[in-house]
Design an enzyme around this catalytic site. Structure first.
Site, short mmCIF file in Angstrom:
data_model
loop_
_atom_site.label_atom_id
_atom_site.label_comp_id
_atom_site.label_asym_id
_atom_site.label_seq_id
_atom_site.Cartn_x
_atom_site.Cartn_y
_atom_site.Cartn_z
N GLY A 276 0.78 -1.24 0.00
CA GLY A 276 0.00 0.00 0.00
C GLY A 276 0.81 1.28 0.00
O GLY A 276 0.24 2.37 0.04
N GLU A 318 4.23 -6.45 1.41
CA GLU A 318 3.81 -6.78 0.06
C GLU A 318 3.68 -5.54 -0.83
O GLU A 318 2.58 -5.21 -1.27
CB GLU A 318 2.44 -7.47 0.11
CG GLU A 318 2.37 -8.64 1.06
CD GLU A 318 0.95 -9.19 1.20
OE1 GLU A 318 0.83 -10.40 1.45
OE2 GLU A 318 -0.02 -8.41 1.06
N GLY A 320 3.53 -3.32 -4.07
CA GLY A 320 3.33 -3.53 -5.50
C GLY A 320 3.67 -2.26 -6.24
O GLY A 320 4.71 -2.11 -6.87
N ARG A 321 2.77 -1.27 -6.08
CA ARG A 321 2.93 0.02 -6.76
C ARG A 321 4.30 0.65 -6.53
O ARG A 321 4.92 1.18 -7.46
CB ARG A 321 1.86 0.97 -6.22
CG ARG A 321 1.80 2.31 -6.90
CD ARG A 321 0.91 3.27 -6.10
NE ARG A 321 -0.32 2.69 -5.66
CZ ARG A 321 -1.48 2.73 -6.35
NH1 ARG A 321 -1.54 3.38 -7.48
NH2 ARG A 321 -2.56 2.15 -5.87
N ARG A 358 -7.00 4.27 -14.45
CA ARG A 358 -6.96 4.82 -13.10
C ARG A 358 -7.59 6.20 -12.97
O ARG A 358 -8.18 6.53 -11.96
CB ARG A 358 -5.52 4.84 -12.58
CG ARG A 358 -4.90 3.44 -12.47
CD ARG A 358 -3.63 3.42 -11.64
NE ARG A 358 -3.89 3.72 -10.26
CZ ARG A 358 -3.69 4.90 -9.69
NH1 ARG A 358 -3.16 5.89 -10.38
NH2 ARG A 358 -3.99 5.09 -8.42
N TYR A 362 -10.51 6.21 -10.38
CA TYR A 362 -10.24 6.80 -9.06
C TYR A 362 -10.00 8.32 -9.11
O TYR A 362 -9.56 8.90 -8.12
CB TYR A 362 -8.98 6.20 -8.42
CG TYR A 362 -8.79 4.72 -8.60
CD1 TYR A 362 -9.63 3.81 -7.97
CD2 TYR A 362 -7.77 4.24 -9.39
CE1 TYR A 362 -9.45 2.46 -8.15
CE2 TYR A 362 -7.58 2.87 -9.57
CZ TYR A 362 -8.42 1.99 -8.94
OH TYR A 362 -8.25 0.65 -9.11
N CYS A 389 -15.02 5.87 -26.64
CA CYS A 389 -16.35 6.50 -26.72
C CYS A 389 -16.91 6.74 -25.33
O CYS A 389 -17.96 6.16 -24.96
CB CYS A 389 -17.28 5.62 -27.54
SG CYS A 389 -16.66 5.43 -29.19
N GLU A 390 -16.22 7.51 -24.55
CA GLU A 390 -16.66 7.86 -23.19
C GLU A 390 -16.12 9.25 -22.92
O GLU A 390 -14.93 9.49 -23.13
CB GLU A 390 -16.00 6.96 -22.12
CG GLU A 390 -16.21 5.50 -22.26
CD GLU A 390 -17.42 4.98 -21.51
OE1 GLU A 390 -17.91 5.67 -20.60
OE2 GLU A 390 -17.87 3.88 -21.86
N TYR A 419 -0.59 -0.84 -12.04
CA TYR A 419 -2.04 -0.79 -12.22
C TYR A 419 -2.47 -0.08 -13.50
O TYR A 419 -3.52 0.55 -13.54
CB TYR A 419 -2.71 -0.17 -10.99
CG TYR A 419 -2.41 -0.92 -9.72
CD1 TYR A 419 -2.89 -2.22 -9.54
CD2 TYR A 419 -1.62 -0.37 -8.72
CE1 TYR A 419 -2.59 -2.93 -8.38
CE2 TYR A 419 -1.31 -1.07 -7.57
CZ TYR A 419 -1.80 -2.35 -7.40
OH TYR A 419 -1.51 -3.05 -6.26
C1 LIG Z 1 -3.26 -8.19 -0.17
C2 LIG Z 1 -2.55 -7.13 -0.92
N1 LIG Z 1 -1.22 -7.02 -0.78
C3 LIG Z 1 -0.52 -6.09 -1.44
C4 LIG Z 1 -1.14 -5.20 -2.28
C5 LIG Z 1 -0.28 -4.22 -3.00
O1 LIG Z 1 -0.65 -2.93 -2.79
P1 LIG Z 1 0.25 -1.75 -3.35
O2 LIG Z 1 0.40 -1.94 -4.81
O3 LIG Z 1 -0.56 -0.56 -3.03
O4 LIG Z 1 1.55 -1.80 -2.63
C6 LIG Z 1 -2.53 -5.25 -2.44
C7 LIG Z 1 -3.24 -4.26 -3.26
O5 LIG Z 1 -3.67 -3.23 -2.73
C8 LIG Z 1 -3.25 -6.25 -1.75
O6 LIG Z 1 -4.56 -6.36 -1.90
N1 LIG Z 2 -5.89 -0.72 -8.78
C1 LIG Z 2 -5.65 0.18 -7.70
C2 LIG Z 2 -4.90 -0.47 -6.61
C3 LIG Z 2 -5.57 -1.72 -6.18
C4 LIG Z 2 -4.81 -2.39 -5.14
C5 LIG Z 2 -5.14 -3.82 -5.08
N2 LIG Z 2 -5.60 -4.27 -3.80
C6 LIG Z 2 -4.96 1.42 -8.17
O1 LIG Z 2 -4.67 1.55 -9.29
O2 LIG Z 2 -4.67 2.31 -7.44
#
Ligand SMILES: Cc1ncc(COP(=O)(O)O)c(C=O)c1O
Ligand SMILES: N[C@@H](CCCC[NH3+])C(=O)O
Length: 460
Positions: A276, A318, A320-321, A358, A362, A389-390, A419
């Site tokens: 997150g 964990e 990701g982003r 996104r 969001y 078309c939006e 994402y």
């Molecule tokens: C269980 C879990 N772990 C990790 C992540 C990775 O989140 P982020 O990409 O915001 O670090 C997510 C997505 O929000 C998630 O659902």
């Molecule tokens: N898809 C979302 C994040 C989702 C995270 C997954 N649990 C975004 O672009 O910000």
């Protein structure tokens, strides 16, 4: 008013700081490394990433194009591993997963989170060790659970009572004993978009701490001999820059460990604190230092556990982003430039909400620059829109671009590594763009762009 002027007056008062006109035209050409990939620079006027000129990329691979700065992404993998030394860093594959990313993870020694059988298949296809994979999901299918058990994934994070029963049954059938964690909804209100906040009670993920559902899940798992309960999991949401939420969640999770020991006499050895961590999308965004977060989380868990005579559990995070987001950009070609008198200029590019959902989903903010050349022209308030078309098909809601912008110019949008490709669709039958990795002056395709044949495949 022409598109070469700023719309004046009240409109500026409503704007966020980054939406206000830049002080000088030269600012429009600026590459802020808090937002753009680490190796990006301007050479001969054009944006280069990983030593590769974006004009060459557009010519060779076409647009729209996702470009990934390999050095940027891999350095962030290493930084997370270092900040969380002694803990496990599992990259959250949902942010962007492909075979090459999995190879980088293996080379840098990270683990991996998957949220579906498809993500698991990508990881296994290039030999990622199953023992370093965690399977997530609020509604894992029977096939996904069985596959995970058959290949021997390291952890399965259970998300419902039904799943506990299902998993117990499959584990018994296959005569295995998987390591499981309970996804706990900690009740933390994360400060982020409603759709990506995941720890308040009123949503689909996890088992609530407040209602006692999490404690009940623990009881049920402990009663099943074929499941090995090793810990608790929490993920409070995504794109979070206020670190207080992470700390409160870590505290609550560690406190639950203590209660489990008191109630069952069982010491769980692991805590997974989720991901997150926010990144910068626009100039004003301030993001937390991952070393500071890592230290704070360790300290909180240590304090709660040692004060209750519990051994300190092994931590997992964990991200990701924060790993893949900043190193990725999207390259578009400008097709039309339409001035809406007195309001703003609509710059249409050759992709849109199909390659970046996104903004539509969001209201996400992005930074864009004219990438194929520099310009001394005056700033013009622009909205970068796609070709779908939006009317909500917006890539960059409000941004200044030089007023001499013209069809054929290349625009780059920053921080699209996470994402965007993973949320891409084929809306209006647009093929998904290729992903190209750049490093050391060389580019290579890591995900082939879709063709018309791909779009027609499977149709009868
Ligand atoms: C269980 C879990 N772990 C990790 C992540 C990775 O989140 P982020 O990409 O915001 O670090 C997510 C997505 O929000 C998630 O659902
Ligand atoms: N898809 C979302 C994040 C989702 C995270 C997954 N649990 C975004 O672009 O910000």
């Amino acid at each position: 008013m022409s598109r070469f002027a700023h719309p004046a007056g009240d409109r500026h008062a409503e704007m966020l700081p980054h939406e206000r006109p830049p002080l000088a035209p030269a600012d429009l050409n600026r590459i802020n490394h808090a937002i753009w990939p680490r190796t990006s620079t301007r050479t001969d006027g054009a944006l280069t990433i990983g030593g590769v000129d974006v004009r060459d990329l557009a010519e060779e691979y076409g647009t729209p194009l996702y470009v990934v700065d390999e050095d940027d992404v891999r350095s962030r993998m290493r930084e997370y591993a270092t900040a969380f030394a002694g803990s496990d860093v599992h990259y959250a594959g949902k942010a962007f997963l492909c075979k090459e990313i999995v190879r980088w993870l293996m080379a840098e020694g990270l683990g991996l989170d998957v949220a579906s059988g498809g993500e698991l298949a990508v990881a296994l296809s290039v030999g990622f060790p199953p023992s370093r994979i965690t399977l997530h999901g609020n509604n894992k299918s029977a096939a996904e659970l069985r596959r995970a058990l058959e290949v021997g994934v390291g952890h399965i994070v259970v998300d419902s009572f039904e799943e506990i029963a299902r998993l117990g049954y499959f584990a018994e059938q296959l005569d295995v004993r998987p390591k499981v964690m309970v996804r706990v909804t900690t009740g933390v209100e994360a400060h982020t978009h409603e759709f990506i906040a995941t720890a308040h009670d009123d949503q689909k993920f996890g088992l609530s701490l407040n209602t006692g559902a999490a404690a009940e899940a623990v009881r049920r798992i402990l009663a099943l001999p074929h499941l090995e309960l090793v810990g608790l999991h929490s993920h409070i949401g995504s794109q979070i820059v206020d670190t207080a939420g992470f700390e409160v969640a870590a505290n609550r999770l560690a406190t639950l460990l203590v209660r489990i020991k008191d109630e069952h006499g069982v010491v769980l050895p692991e805590l997974d604190l989720g991901g997150g961590y926010g990144i910068a999308y626009v100039d004003d965004d301030e993001v937390p230092d991952i070393k500071v977060i890592a230290d704070a989380l360790r300290e909180i868990v240590e304090k709660v556990c040692t004060s209750s005579g519990l051994p300190v559990p092994r931590l997992t995070v964990e991200p990701g982003r924060a790993i893949v987001g900043p190193g990725g950009i999207t390259l578009y070609e400008v097709g039309t430039v339409k001035d809406v008198e007195g309001l703003r200029t609509y710059v249409s590019v050759d992709g849109g909400m199909s390659d970046n959902a996104r903004t539509a989903l969001y209201g996400a903010e992005y930074t864009t620059v004219l990438a194929s050349r520099v310009s001394e022209a005056a700033p013009m308030l622009s909205r970068v829109v796609g070709k779908h078309c939006e009317s909500g098909d917006i890539v960059v809601r409000d941004h200044y671009l030089p007023a001499d912008l013209a069809p054929g110019d290349l625009l780059a949008v920053a921080a699209t590594g996470a994402y965007c490709r993973s949320l891409a669709s084929n809306y209006n039958y647009l093929p998904k763009p290729a992903v190209v990795a750049v490093s050391g002056g060389k580019a290579r395709v890591i995900v082939r762009g879709e063709t018309e044949d791909d779009l027609l495949r499977g149709q009868l």
